[in-house]
Write a protein that holds these residues in place. Sequence first.
Motif: not given
Length: 324
Positions: A290-297
């Motif tokens: 989820d931390r990587y997902l938030q960085k992507a967003l």
Amino acid sequence: MEKVKLRILYSDLRPELEIIEKELEQAVQSSSHLLNDASLHLLQAGGKRIRPVFVLLAAKFGDYDAATVRNVAVPLELIHMASLVHDDVIDDSEVRRGEPTVKAQWNNRVAMYTGDFMFARALEHAAAVRNPVLHEVLAKAIIEVCRGEIIQIEDKSQLDQNLRSYLRRIKRKTALLISSSCELGGLAAGADPATVAHLRRFGYFIGMSFQIIDDVLDFTASDAELGKPAGSDFLQGNITLPILFARDDEKLQALLQRTLGEELTDRQRLDVVEEVRESAGIRRSKELSDRYLQKALRELAALPDIPSKKALRDLAFFIGKRKF
């Protein structure tokens, strides 16, 4: 339900994806019936076609030309497919997506040559693209995929490996090819450098999230959902993130050390899967994904507000939250 969600996400791209599918079928044709059969066996086993989709959506941020974009999307998918065939040989995998692997249907030699053939076809198909920068990105992607496979061999059955080693491995094995898909889509469409940079970083972060979730699903999804035995990575000696986090539990670490690399019965395999599934390793892995997902967003937020931006956001959430 997951497949329905994916079809909805892909609906606007369906005409272009159907053309890409036909071009993939044409690309794996050869004078050898054996190569044809082996290549089509893998191609027709399905797949999410995530990489071509990222190419198509990224290209919408520039001057979209369907033919040029397809000449990027098709090689990237061929490279991915080639890596799967080689991966199955390395891991001695018998099943992929519910179907026998190429190495299981034929043998290791046929599988290796099929993978090599697909790599060669990818380069041949990419020759239609005249931009040398695109070729440089594509070449680096192939190199990193190969390096990722070698690192996976080196790290196999090493229960004491660190988090950095795992992240380095999935970066090369998965994330960089997705990152390249986004970057190449933008480059092929002549998007401005800042936009291409955001697309590249978005692809990298979403690729990391994608692989971590894949590794979680190896323990949380069923055999039927996975199309292969749950816990296959562990059985093959691949130490994934849930295992790295779960080993912090001394009791579970003893179980992992005792069973790693051993021939397990189905009951023993399911017992290991259940122990990992109930451990903190799954929660902590999802948190990192989820931390990587938030960085992507955050990278996505910096891009121009066009319809493809929402499509990329929806696809990112699907990847980061999917159940199998």
